[in-house]
Design a protein around this motif. Structure first.
Motif, PDB file in Angstrom:
ATOM      1  N   HIS A 152       0.815  -1.228   0.000  1.00 44.18           N
ATOM      2  CA  HIS A 152       0.000   0.000   0.000  1.00 44.18           C
ATOM      3  C   HIS A 152       0.842   1.268   0.000  1.00 44.18           C
ATOM      4  O   HIS A 152       0.369   2.337  -0.384  1.00 44.18           O
ATOM      5  N   HIS A 154       2.068   2.669   2.828  1.00 41.75           N
ATOM      6  CA  HIS A 154       1.833   3.445   4.050  1.00 41.75           C
ATOM      7  C   HIS A 154       1.642   2.506   5.233  1.00 41.75           C
ATOM      8  O   HIS A 154       1.278   1.352   5.045  1.00 41.75           O
ATOM      9  N   HIS A 156      -0.131   0.947   8.726  1.00 44.34           N
ATOM     10  CA  HIS A 156      -1.527   0.675   9.073  1.00 44.34           C
ATOM     11  C   HIS A 156      -1.842   0.806  10.548  1.00 44.34           C
ATOM     12  O   HIS A 156      -2.997   0.758  10.934  1.00 44.34           O
ATOM     13  N   ASP A 164      -7.362   3.925   3.070  1.00 46.95           N
ATOM     14  CA  ASP A 164      -7.167   2.711   2.295  1.00 46.95           C
ATOM     15  C   ASP A 164      -8.119   2.653   1.109  1.00 46.95           C
ATOM     16  O   ASP A 164      -8.730   1.632   0.855  1.00 46.95           O
ATOM     17  N   GLU A 166      -7.520   2.350  -1.859  1.00 45.83           N
ATOM     18  CA  GLU A 166      -7.085   1.489  -2.959  1.00 45.83           C
ATOM     19  C   GLU A 166      -7.484   0.035  -2.744  1.00 45.83           C
ATOM     20  O   GLU A 166      -7.262  -0.815  -3.591  1.00 45.83           O
ATOM     21  N   GLU A 167      -8.070  -0.268  -1.573  1.00 41.89           N
ATOM     22  CA  GLU A 167      -8.400  -1.663  -1.275  1.00 41.89           C
ATOM     23  C   GLU A 167      -9.750  -2.051  -1.848  1.00 41.89           C
ATOM     24  O   GLU A 167     -10.625  -1.226  -1.964  1.00 41.89           O
TER      25      GLU A 167
HETATM   26 ZN    ZN Z   1      -3.370   0.497   3.339  1.00 35.53          ZN
END
Ligand code: ZN
Length: 167
Positions: A152, A154, A156, A164, A166-167
């Motif tokens: 990712h 970055h 968590h 998030d 992009e998930e």
């Molecule tokens: Zn993430």
């Protein structure tokens, strides 16, 4: 293997104070430290470079010029909008942040710098563009990023700091 020094792929926890033009522009204390993934462009390049090789307990005081931070101020990064183009525009005031969607659906944030005769002038420069940043940072924790964090780009562990989407 534990992490001793800051390098790519390391999640860094730090406290910091940011001074801009003699005024505080940001800070994180030990109760709520900033966490970032080194080597993933989470923080401005000039600060990231200054932190390479640092250990827990190290204090880093660094002056970061605009070209190593949020870039030079660009006079061209301005656009005019009609009142109808910006939702809620009747309540806008100078200095407010607005979101504007372009034809491709991208959302841009800008600062209202002029309101006149039904026209709104929006400045899309980063609020710290053209500014020299004075950081006073203390490294308080280091750990290896896990596979998902690396993917990712970055960390968590601190909820809400990085989105998030992009998930
Ligand atoms: Zn993430």
């Amino acid at each position: 293997m534990s992490v001793e020094t800051i390098a790519d792929g390391v999640v860094v926890s730090m406290t910091y104070q940011l001074m801009v033009d003699g005024e505080e522009a940001g800070r994180a204390g030990e109760d709520e430290p900033l966490e970032y993934l080194h080597g993933a462009d989470n923080i401005v390049p000039g600060l990231e470079a200054a932190l390479v090789g640092k250990k827990v307990g190290d204090r880093v005081q660094v002056i970061v010029p605009p070209e190593e931070a949020y870039g030079e101020y660009d006079d061209e990064e301005m656009d005019e909008f009609s009142m109808e183009e910006i939702p809620g525009s009747e309540n806008l005031e100078l200095g407010m942040i607005v979101e504007v969607e372009d034809d491709d659906g991208y959302i841009y944030e800008g600062t209202v710098v002029e309101i006149e005769d039904g026209t709104i002038l929006v400045d899309f420069n980063h609020p710290l563009a053209g500014k020299t940043l004075n950081f006073d940072v203390t490294v308080i924790g280091l750990r290896e990023a896990d596979a998902e964090e690396l993917e990712h780009g970055h960390p968590h562990s601190l909820a809400g700091m990085f989105e998030d989407d992009e998930e």
